[in-house]
Write a protein that holds these residues in place. Structure first.
Motif, PDB file in Angstrom:
ATOM      1  N   ALA A   1       0.837  -1.202   0.000  1.00  0.00           N
ATOM      2  CA  ALA A   1       0.000   0.000   0.000  1.00  0.00           C
ATOM      3  C   ALA A   1       0.866   1.244   0.000  1.00  0.00           C
ATOM      4  O   ALA A   1       2.067   1.204   0.306  1.00  0.00           O
ATOM      5  CB  ALA A   1      -0.929   0.012   1.213  1.00  0.00           C
ATOM      6  N   ASP A   2       0.232   2.377  -0.338  1.00  0.00           N
ATOM      7  CA  ASP A   2       0.782   3.724  -0.146  1.00  0.00           C
ATOM      8  C   ASP A   2      -0.166   4.476   0.779  1.00  0.00           C
ATOM      9  O   ASP A   2      -1.391   4.392   0.619  1.00  0.00           O
ATOM     10  CB  ASP A   2       0.910   4.468  -1.479  1.00  0.00           C
TER      11      ASP A   2
ATOM     12  N   ARG B   1       5.389   5.532   1.269  1.00  0.00           N
ATOM     13  CA  ARG B   1       5.367   4.948  -0.067  1.00  0.00           C
ATOM     14  C   ARG B   1       5.975   3.544  -0.017  1.00  0.00           C
ATOM     15  O   ARG B   1       6.913   3.281   0.722  1.00  0.00           O
ATOM     16  CB  ARG B   1       6.168   5.815  -1.048  1.00  0.00           C
ATOM     17  N   GLY B   2       5.411   2.664  -0.850  1.00  0.00           N
ATOM     18  CA  GLY B   2       5.963   1.315  -0.960  1.00  0.00           C
ATOM     19  C   GLY B   2       5.892   0.514   0.325  1.00  0.00           C
ATOM     20  O   GLY B   2       6.785  -0.291   0.606  1.00  0.00           O
TER      21      GLY B   2
ATOM     22  N   PHE C   1       9.354   0.160   3.519  1.00  0.00           N
ATOM     23  CA  PHE C   1       8.580   1.365   3.237  1.00  0.00           C
ATOM     24  C   PHE C   1       9.534   2.542   3.121  1.00  0.00           C
ATOM     25  O   PHE C   1      10.712   2.464   3.501  1.00  0.00           O
ATOM     26  CB  PHE C   1       7.510   1.648   4.302  1.00  0.00           C
ATOM     27  N   ASP C   2       9.021   3.635   2.573  1.00  0.00           N
ATOM     28  CA  ASP C   2       9.746   4.905   2.470  1.00  0.00           C
ATOM     29  C   ASP C   2       8.827   5.959   3.074  1.00  0.00           C
ATOM     30  O   ASP C   2       7.883   6.417   2.437  1.00  0.00           O
ATOM     31  CB  ASP C   2      10.061   5.208   1.002  1.00  0.00           C
ATOM     32  N   ALA C   3       9.077   6.343   4.343  1.00  0.00           N
ATOM     33  CA  ALA C   3       8.170   7.204   5.111  1.00  0.00           C
ATOM     34  C   ALA C   3       8.784   8.582   5.331  1.00  0.00           C
ATOM     35  O   ALA C   3       9.972   8.698   5.662  1.00  0.00           O
ATOM     36  CB  ALA C   3       7.837   6.553   6.452  1.00  0.00           C
TER      37      ALA C   3
END
Length: 669
Positions: A513-514, A543-544, A555-557
């Protein structure tokens, strides 16, 4: 009786010839095109004897037919043969193509032609035959005591080879009685088998038995060319493993009436008693050539679901890699089958309960009527007293559905949850191109966060939580969100896009999810988790996002202060907790400086980012500062900047630190 053991067929041949009238005390040779007695027919028969009153003799037949089986080149050699008043064969040897040599002896006497015969198939396998071939009620009894099971099975060429491949072992007592045979009669057959200490195993080990004790009784009578009777099987002791299902004997028995015609087998008034579970009544009919089911009906009443699940359902599902469940309550079942398979079924649940084995969800107090027909739609319904997903309780609700051969749809329903409700707008499954596809839509009415947080065992939260899911699809084991799912929380919202859940009911579900967070009230958030007070608003993007087994692995938060004009204040405790996330030392430095005299600070911006891969988080902030990165940019008097220096952080350790500074255990889901 549809068949006799192969090892007796040669003996019956000799018995047949022994009943011929005595001719004279002289050497002779006789030939017959065809001879018949009881269930045996001989073709092209030749008898050679040195003398009828004693001496050597040889009896040969080109073909012997016994109950539908044909044997070639059957021969008996007798050392002492007599065809006079006492007809006998002593010191005999029986042979046939593929059988023998086996020692055999027999004798007949009297007006009723009483028979006494012995066939020594092996050192530890002797078969005795006794009875009378004549009189008002001719009869024969075959007995074998403590016979070797493997040796008996090897004697039966009609048995399928897979049975022999299981390497069966054990001992069996056999008694077979044939009564009232002969022309213009309706013969009866009775068979009793007692199996003891039996065992078998397949090559792959998935099917095996040990210590089996089994009693089998068959009574049958022939009318014309057809047979009818009753069979009873009592599993008295032992263990059985069959494709993941483990069973123990004792209290399990099967009984029923049968009818055998030339091309059809019918089973009537059958019952299967399962110890601790209940009784299953069954009827069925089959064709013999080719072997196929014509129809069948199963009916069970008041089954104990807990016992049924423990002994049958759960092991069967586990062996196939399917998810298992916890079941309880009572169930009635009716199922009808035809040549195409299951035609109709009906399941009634009374005070039932179902849940997954790890406690993620459950339904309790279930009363349901669940009919199904292959050729017509049905309308199942259920009343559920309560339910639970995770730690969130749901109130009573009812369900109504429409079920067809290739579709299942649920009527819209509102399900009470805490002080609000979950509105299920759409739940529809349809089969297309051989695969099932599903569609889902629901709305969650605003739920009181204090009640929800208490139910989840989390620190008390303020506000409410609501959600709207416009459409979720199920395709090939994947739940996918079409569009955006909106969750209202902390006076802001969290929006999810590209949400996919792969194998949600499997052992390791995967989530992709995003996420987008906007205008989250920091004061409500930090008061909830006891982090220290922070006022202001927060935006974030993840993201991711990837969860494996509901745990984050990637993830990329990025988290930052929201744009706009609002009070921006942070307490000393919040500063200390933020710095403590980067490791010991930073918070102590604040306390040693003059800043330790202040309880609150103004700030201009907050920013934090984490790129997670596996268990490693690469951290960053608002901007670079020397070898560190700025987490909080100060504003007002006194000005306070918080700088982080540890860019590579172990994710489990970061979660442990967060738990310590908030005095709570974070749940990442």
């Amino acid at each position: 009786m549809s068949s006799l053991p192969d090892c007796l067929r040669g003996a019956f041949l000799a018995l047949t010839l022994a009943t011929m009238p005595a001719l004279a005390d002289m050497a002779f040779e006789l030939r017959f095109d065809r001879l018949s007695v009881a269930a045996v027919t001989l073709e092209d028969v030749r008898v050679e004897a040195a003398r009828l009153g004693g001496g050597q003799a040889r009896i040969r037949a080109s073909r012997v037919h016994v109950a539908g089986h044909t044997f070639q080149q059957v021969q008996i050699d007798c050392a002492d043969f007599s065809a006079l008043a006492q007809r006998r064969c002593r010191g005999g040897v029986l042979r046939a193509r593929g059988y023998g040599p086996w020692p055999v002896e027999f004798e007949t006497s009297g007006r009723q032609r009483r028979v006494d015969a012995r066939l020594q198939v092996a050192r530890d396998l002797r078969i005795d035959v006794s009875g009378a071939l004549g009189g008002t009620h001719p009869h024969l009894t075959l007995t074998a005591k403590s016979a070797d099971l493997a040796r008996l099975i090897a004697l039966q060429p009609a048995l399928p080879s897979p049975l022999k491949d299981y390497s069966p072992e054990g001992r069996v007592d056999v008694e077979v009685m044939l009564k009232d045979f002969g022309a213009e009669r309706s013969p009866r057959a009775e068979a009793r088998l007692q199996l003891a200490d039996a065992r078998f195993a397949s090559a792959d080990g998935l099917r095996a038995a040990d210590g089996m004790s089994l009693a089998i009784a068959i009574d049958a009578q022939r009318t014309g060319e057809d047979w009818s009777g009753r069979a009873v099987v009592d599993w008295q002791a032992g263990e059985l493993l069959w494709d993941g299902i483990y069973l123990q004997g004792g209290g399990t028995a099967m009984a029923g009436d049968f009818a055998l015609a030339a091309r059809e087998v019918e089973w009537r008034a059958g019952r299967l008693d399962l110890a601790g579970v209940g009784r299953l009544n069954l009827e069925a009919s089959f064709t013999t050539v080719p072997a196929a089911m014509i129809r069948a009906r199963l009916e069970g009443r008041a089954f104990d679901l807990a016992a049924l699940n423990e002994r049958f359902i759960a092991p069967l599902f586990a062996a196939r890699g399917w998810p298992t469940f916890v079941l309880s309550g009572r169930a009635d079942l009716v199922a009808d089958f035809d040549t195409q398979g299951l035609a109709a079924a009906a399941l009634r649940l009374t005070d039932g309960a179902v849940g997954d084995t790890v406690g993620r969800w459950s339904f309790d107090g279930v009363d349901a009527e669940l009919p199904w027909q292959r050729e017509a739609p049905t309308a199942p319904r259920a009343a559920i007293r309560s339910a639970r997903f995770g730690q969130v309780p749901f109130g009573a609700f009812g369900l109504r559905a429409s079920v067809g051969r290739e579709h299942v749809s649920l009527e819209p329903v509102r399900i009470p949850v805490l002080d609000a409700g979950l509105r299920l707008n759409l739940l529809d499954f349809r089969k297309s191109d051989g695969r099932w596809r599903g569609d889902l839509s629901f709305d969650l009415e605003p739920v009181s966060m204090p009640e929800l947080s208490e139910a989840l065992g989390l620190p008390r939260m303020t506000g409410s939580l609501g959600a709207s899911v416009p459409h979720v699809s199920w395709r090939d084991g994947v739940l996918a969100l079409d569009g955006q799912m909106l969750i209202r929380v902390f006076d802001g919202y969290v929006a999810a896009t590209g949400l996919r859940v792969i194998e949600p009911l499997g052992t390791t579900p995967r989530v992709l999810a995003d996420l987008e967070m906007r205008y989250i009230d920091l004061e409500a958030l930090t008061d909830t988790v006891r982090f220290g007070r922070v006022t202001g608003r927060l935006d974030g993007d993840v993201r991711g996002l990837e969860l494996l087994g509901w745990r984050p692995v990637a993830f990329d938060a990025h988290i930052r202060s929201s744009a706009g004009d609002y009070p921006r204040v942070i307490s000393q405790r919040a500063v200390q907790n933020i710095t403590a996330l980067g490791g010991p030392g930073a918070a102590a430095a604040i306390q040693r400086s003059f800043l330790g005299f202040f309880e609150r600070f103004g700030y201009r911006r907050i920013g934090l980012s984490c790129v997670l891969r596996g268990d490693l988080c690469e951290m960053d902030g608002l901007a670079r500062k020397g070898s560190g990165f700025v987490l909080i940019e100060g504003g007002g008097v006194p000005a306070l900047n918080v700088v982080g220096y540890n860019r590579r952080v172990d994710w489990p350790e970061l979660m442990a630190r967060l738990a310590r500074v908030t005095d709570a255990k974070p749940v990442v889901k």
